[in-house]
Design a protein around this motif. Structure first.
Motif, PDB file in Angstrom:
ATOM      1  N   SER A 201       0.427 -22.250 -13.388  1.00  0.00           N
ATOM      2  CA  SER A 201       1.146 -21.691 -12.286  1.00  0.00           C
ATOM      3  C   SER A 201       0.529 -20.199 -12.156  1.00  0.00           C
ATOM      4  CB  SER A 201       2.490 -21.520 -12.512  1.00  0.00           C
ATOM      5  OG  SER A 201       2.521 -20.766 -13.825  1.00  0.00           O
ATOM      6  N   LEU A 202      -0.369 -19.924 -12.901  1.00  0.00           N
ATOM      7  CA  LEU A 202      -0.725 -18.464 -12.974  1.00  0.00           C
ATOM      8  C   LEU A 202      -2.198 -18.220 -12.246  1.00  0.00           C
ATOM      9  CD1 LEU A 202       0.077 -15.562 -14.258  1.00  0.00           C
ATOM     10  CD2 LEU A 202      -1.327 -16.099 -16.166  1.00  0.00           C
ATOM     11  N   GLY A 203      -3.035 -19.297 -12.508  1.00  0.00           N
ATOM     12  CA  GLY A 203      -4.209 -19.294 -12.000  1.00  0.00           C
ATOM     13  C   GLY A 203      -4.543 -19.637 -10.650  1.00  0.00           C
ATOM     14  N   ASP A 204      -5.615 -19.117 -10.003  1.00  0.00           N
ATOM     15  CA  ASP A 204      -6.091 -19.334  -8.715  1.00  0.00           C
ATOM     16  C   ASP A 204      -7.451 -20.061  -8.730  1.00  0.00           C
ATOM     17  OD1 ASP A 204      -3.910 -17.496  -7.509  1.00  0.00           O
ATOM     18  OD2 ASP A 204      -5.085 -15.807  -8.403  1.00  0.00           O
ATOM     19  N   HIS A 205      -8.096 -19.889  -9.584  1.00  0.00           N
ATOM     20  CA  HIS A 205      -9.489 -20.537  -9.721  1.00  0.00           C
ATOM     21  C   HIS A 205      -9.543 -21.011 -10.910  1.00  0.00           C
ATOM     22  CE1 HIS A 205      -9.998 -17.867  -6.132  1.00  0.00           C
ATOM     23  NE2 HIS A 205      -9.525 -17.092  -6.947  1.00  0.00           N
ATOM     24  N   VAL A 206     -10.463 -21.931 -10.937  1.00  0.00           N
ATOM     25  CA  VAL A 206     -10.695 -22.512 -12.643  1.00  0.00           C
ATOM     26  C   VAL A 206     -12.219 -22.879 -12.512  1.00  0.00           C
ATOM     27  CG1 VAL A 206      -8.518 -23.501 -12.983  1.00  0.00           C
ATOM     28  CG2 VAL A 206     -10.360 -24.991 -11.757  1.00  0.00           C
ATOM     29  N   ALA A 207     -12.739 -22.493 -13.810  1.00  0.00           N
ATOM     30  CA  ALA A 207     -14.100 -22.882 -14.369  1.00  0.00           C
ATOM     31  C   ALA A 207     -13.920 -23.733 -15.571  1.00  0.00           C
ATOM     32  CB  ALA A 207     -15.179 -21.657 -14.245  1.00  0.00           C
ATOM     33  N   VAL A 208     -14.370 -25.059 -15.550  1.00  0.00           N
ATOM     34  CA  VAL A 208     -14.070 -25.761 -16.855  1.00  0.00           C
ATOM     35  C   VAL A 208     -15.427 -25.843 -17.448  1.00  0.00           C
ATOM     36  CG1 VAL A 208     -13.245 -27.911 -17.705  1.00  0.00           C
ATOM     37  CG2 VAL A 208     -12.293 -27.183 -15.616  1.00  0.00           C
ATOM     38  N   MET A 209     -15.396 -25.629 -18.785  1.00  0.00           N
ATOM     39  CA  MET A 209     -16.803 -25.528 -19.669  1.00  0.00           C
ATOM     40  C   MET A 209     -16.671 -26.914 -20.367  1.00  0.00           C
ATOM     41  SD  MET A 209     -17.749 -21.740 -20.547  1.00  0.00           S
ATOM     42  CE  MET A 209     -19.164 -21.973 -21.297  1.00  0.00           C
ATOM     43  N   ASP A 210     -17.852 -27.274 -20.652  1.00  0.00           N
ATOM     44  CA  ASP A 210     -18.222 -28.415 -21.815  1.00  0.00           C
ATOM     45  C   ASP A 210     -19.653 -28.150 -22.233  1.00  0.00           C
ATOM     46  OD1 ASP A 210     -17.599 -30.618 -23.241  1.00  0.00           O
ATOM     47  OD2 ASP A 210     -18.045 -32.057 -21.943  1.00  0.00           O
ATOM     48  N   ASP A 211     -19.853 -28.235 -23.391  1.00  0.00           N
ATOM     49  CA  ASP A 211     -21.066 -28.251 -24.136  1.00  0.00           C
ATOM     50  C   ASP A 211     -21.833 -26.913 -23.638  1.00  0.00           C
ATOM     51  OD1 ASP A 211     -21.056 -30.129 -26.145  1.00  0.00           O
ATOM     52  OD2 ASP A 211     -21.833 -31.795 -24.860  1.00  0.00           O
ATOM     53  N   GLY A 212     -21.276 -25.812 -23.369  1.00  0.00           N
ATOM     54  CA  GLY A 212     -21.989 -24.730 -23.337  1.00  0.00           C
ATOM     55  C   GLY A 212     -22.569 -24.485 -21.690  1.00  0.00           C
ATOM     56  N   THR A 217     -16.106 -26.435 -11.159  1.00  0.00           N
ATOM     57  CA  THR A 217     -15.210 -25.225 -10.809  1.00  0.00           C
ATOM     58  C   THR A 217     -14.620 -25.574  -9.460  1.00  0.00           C
ATOM     59  OG1 THR A 217     -17.354 -24.785  -9.007  1.00  0.00           O
ATOM     60  CG2 THR A 217     -17.147 -23.494 -11.317  1.00  0.00           C
ATOM     61  N   GLY A 218     -13.485 -24.756  -9.114  1.00  0.00           N
ATOM     62  CA  GLY A 218     -12.634 -25.061  -7.798  1.00  0.00           C
ATOM     63  C   GLY A 218     -11.299 -24.365  -8.001  1.00  0.00           C
ATOM     64  N   SER A 219     -10.432 -24.831  -7.164  1.00  0.00           N
ATOM     65  CA  SER A 219      -9.111 -24.055  -7.330  1.00  0.00           C
ATOM     66  C   SER A 219      -8.247 -24.873  -8.538  1.00  0.00           C
ATOM     67  CB  SER A 219      -8.282 -24.051  -5.928  1.00  0.00           C
ATOM     68  OG  SER A 219      -7.937 -25.530  -5.767  1.00  0.00           O
ATOM     69  N   MET A 220      -7.260 -23.883  -8.811  1.00  0.00           N
ATOM     70  CA  MET A 220      -6.636 -24.364  -9.850  1.00  0.00           C
ATOM     71  C   MET A 220      -5.367 -25.452  -9.317  1.00  0.00           C
ATOM     72  SD  MET A 220      -4.966 -24.198 -12.817  1.00  0.00           S
ATOM     73  CE  MET A 220      -5.487 -23.063 -13.645  1.00  0.00           C
ATOM     74  N   ALA A 221      -4.978 -25.336  -7.946  1.00  0.00           N
ATOM     75  CA  ALA A 221      -4.325 -26.239  -7.251  1.00  0.00           C
ATOM     76  C   ALA A 221      -4.759 -27.636  -7.235  1.00  0.00           C
ATOM     77  CB  ALA A 221      -3.778 -25.902  -5.928  1.00  0.00           C
ATOM     78  N   GLU A 222      -6.140 -27.666  -6.946  1.00  0.00           N
ATOM     79  CA  GLU A 222      -6.912 -29.060  -7.029  1.00  0.00           C
ATOM     80  C   GLU A 222      -6.835 -29.439  -8.296  1.00  0.00           C
ATOM     81  OE1 GLU A 222     -11.589 -30.178  -6.599  1.00  0.00           O
ATOM     82  OE2 GLU A 222     -10.964 -28.233  -6.323  1.00  0.00           O
ATOM     83  N   LEU A 223      -7.112 -28.866  -9.528  1.00  0.00           N
ATOM     84  CA  LEU A 223      -7.240 -29.339 -10.845  1.00  0.00           C
ATOM     85  C   LEU A 223      -5.855 -29.733 -11.141  1.00  0.00           C
ATOM     86  CD1 LEU A 223      -9.061 -29.697 -13.491  1.00  0.00           C
ATOM     87  CD2 LEU A 223      -8.207 -27.519 -14.047  1.00  0.00           C
ATOM     88  N   ALA A 224      -4.643 -28.853 -10.889  1.00  0.00           N
ATOM     89  CA  ALA A 224      -3.406 -29.267 -11.305  1.00  0.00           C
ATOM     90  C   ALA A 224      -3.100 -30.625 -10.554  1.00  0.00           C
ATOM     91  CB  ALA A 224      -2.369 -28.155 -10.961  1.00  0.00           C
TER      92      ALA A 224
END
Lengths: 241, 355
Positions: A201-212, A217-224
């Motif tokens: 509920s706090l984030g606007d944008h996200v970046a998800v990391m895996d293995d360095g 990447t995208g919006s938090m709404a999309e990921l949620a």
């Protein structure tokens, strides 16, 4: 939301000793809102923040802040360009009082009285324990002190590493309110967090990391709203989404 | 809880107060939460317990004053070593070289100032001793600057290399001292006004010991004020605890470190000059001979703690003085015994880093 990138990482690699931790990280942080860097344990989130701060230098790639290449700058120079850092261990000076901790963060050597009162309104405990050594505070109070120190002077970007780690639920709620207040005050925040409930509920944008690497990447709404991505990248079960 | 959301970026027309303003406590209150009165209490208790063992009160006063004077000089020499260790995690065994150079420079300057220093007037002697002290401090400060650049900077973060290279550097400096000043013993004679003793009733008090105690106390209080009341002191205390965070707050910790290193070298030089006056004869090994004691003081005081260095130096010197009088055969092991006892009680030293 603004479209201007305040911070940009392009193909950033970081080695720590013989370990190749970041393997080409690419993402950008806009000049407003909360960008959340998500990922499982050990994927390189903390290394990314430390590389941004110059605490570990990138072995390849480029970090730009406010249009300037800061890849090889000294940590103090990066800080002086307007980036505040709240490390995972909070970096509280245990022997210094709360006041001294905050005073040290005010590079001008002066407190803006209104700003200090605003910080006290966010974190009343700090006013109560103003002359106590930082080391005597509880975990939650230390986190608040760490954030207070980061915002005692206006900064363009806050880097916060896992602020909810080890905190009681009530303290997490308090922290969320404080971060919302900062967000509304148009401070850009890059937040590393594993607690998806805290940031959804706090984030606007996200970046998800895996293995360095950043793998999404995208919006938090999309990921949620996308359980498939949550399951695949964050290992979250249906019950937690 | 959240009452305002409007001032994060644009600070409104607010009054700006100095950080030391309304929220600042008096020095004592500022330090009260960090207060740790057991170690000084231990020093006082030690002195009191020694009284019945020594027997005669005048002898006890003389021994106690001798221990305090020695402790003050060791504190002056070791304080820089402690701060450098605490601030940058650098084990500088070459610190002893600054003591030797301080003593040698003091001897040369005293020789050059002979007329003034040994004129027999109090003002002349005082002025001469001040000049000697300043010369010793300046020369070792410059040496410290060069030393840090040449020997310390290349080996940050590697204790083994630090130990090897700083021992090597100490030997180099000692050899340079010998080649410049010669291999003969150096002398540093005290001016008449601070020579000998005066009596208080049955108690014989050595004048120079009083000078050493007063100077040591003044320097200690000065350092406490520096650390407790100034921004640079705050920065050093913070750096001792977490230098990475200090950098992340925007400070160039390297500059702070060089400043502390140079100041520590200057204090060691002053200590060397005082030790030279105290012993009146010495060789180039004067610093190396004191190195073990300085290291013990740093360890028992707590790395990076000026307060700990002060109390540790007094504790060590008093024990050594009393044991030397009561059980001379055990004098050599008393230092190590103090260290073992303190570390069994407080494994991280008497005081926390940065206090």
């Amino acid at each position: 939301m603004s479209k201007v990138d305040l911070l940009r990482l392009e193909g950033v690699h970081t080695h720590i000793g013989e370990y190749h931790i970041l393997q080409g990280v690419d993402f950008a942080v806009p000049d407003e809102g909360v960008t959340v860097l998500l990922g499982r344990n050990g994927v390189g989130k903390t290394t990314t923040l430390r590389t941004l701060m110059g605490l570990w230098h990138a072995s390849a790639g480029k970090v730009s802040f406010d249009g300037e290449d800061i890849t090889q700058l000294d940590t103090s120079e990066i800080s002086r360009r307007g980036i505040a850092y709240v490390p995972e261990d909070m970096g509280i000076f245990a022997q210094l009082t709360v006041q001294e901790n905050v005073r040290l963060a005010a590079l001008s050597g002066r407190f803006d009285e209104a700003r200090l009162q605003w910080i006290f309104s966010l974190f009343p405990a700090l006013e109560r324990f103003w002359l106590r050594p930082g080391g005597t505070l509880s975990g939650g109070q230390k986190q608040m002190l760490a954030i207070a120190r980061a915002i005692i002077e206006p900064r363009k970007l806050l880097l916060i590493d896992e602020p909810t780690k080890g905190l009681a639920p009530a303290m997490v709620q308090n922290l969320a309110e404080a971060l919302r207040a900062l967000k509304q005050a148009r401070t850009a925040i890059l937040l590393v967090e594993q607690n998806f409930h805290f940031v959804r509920s706090l984030g606007d944008h996200v970046a998800v990391m895996d293995d360095g690497k950043v793998v999404h990447t995208g919006s938090m709404a999309e990921l949620a709203s996308n359980e498939e991505i949550q399951n695949r990248l964050l290992g979250l079960g249906t019950a937690t989404t | 809880m959240i009452t305002s959301t409007s001032v994060a970026q644009e600070a409104p027309q607010s009054k700006v107060s100095t950080a030391e303003g309304a929220a600042t406590a008096p020095l004592a209150a500022l330090h009260a939460p960090r207060g740790n009165w057991w170690p000084p209490f231990l020093v006082a208790t030690l002195a009191i317990f020694a009284l019945p063992l020594v027997g005669a009160f005048p002898t006890w006063v003389t021994l106690t004053l001798a221990g305090l004077a020695m402790g003050m000089m060791l504190f002056i020499m070791a304080s820089g070593l402690s701060l450098v260790f605490g601030l940058m995690d650098v084990m500088n065994l070459g610190h002893a070289a600054f003591v030797a150079v301080g003593a040698y420079v003091a001897s040369s300057v005293a020789g050059a100032l002979g007329g003034l220093l040994y004129s027999g007037t109090s003002s002349g002697a005082l002025l001469g001793m001040v000049i000697v002290a300043i010369a010793a401090m300046l020369s070792t400060a410059v040496l410290g600057l060069v030393f840090e650049r040449l020997f310390i900077r290349p080996v940050y973060g590697d204790h083994l290399k630090q130990i090897l290279i700083t021992i090597g550097a100490m030997i180099i400096v000692e050899q340079l001292v010998l080649s410049f000043w010669g291999t003969q013993q150096m002398t540093l004679v005290l001016p008449e006004v601070v020579r000998g003793t005066f009596t208080l009733g049955d108690i014989a008090v050595e004048r120079f010991r009083v000078v050493a105690v007063v100077l040591g106390l003044v320097l200690y209080l000065g350092l406490l004020l520096l650390f407790g009341r100034t921004r640079i002191g705050l920065l050093i205390r913070a750096g001792v605890e977490n230098r990475e965070m200090v950098q992340a707050l925007g400070y160039r910790i390297q500059r702070v470190f060089v400043g502390v290193f140079v100041a520590g070298a200057a204090l060691a030089g002053l200590g060397g000059a005082m030790w030279g006056f105290y012993r009146e004869q010495f060789t180039a090994a004067v610093g190396a001979d004191l190195l073990v004691q300085m290291l013990i003081i740093v360890v028992i005081g707590g790395l990076g703690s000026v307060r700990g260095c002060f109390v540790g130096a007094l504790l060590l010197a008093l024990v050594q003085t009393y044991v030397n009088y009561l059980l001379p055969d055990l004098a050599l092991v008393s230092n190590v015994a103090v260290m073992v006892a303190v570390l069994l009680w407080r494994p991280r030293g008497l005081y926390a880093a940065g206090t």
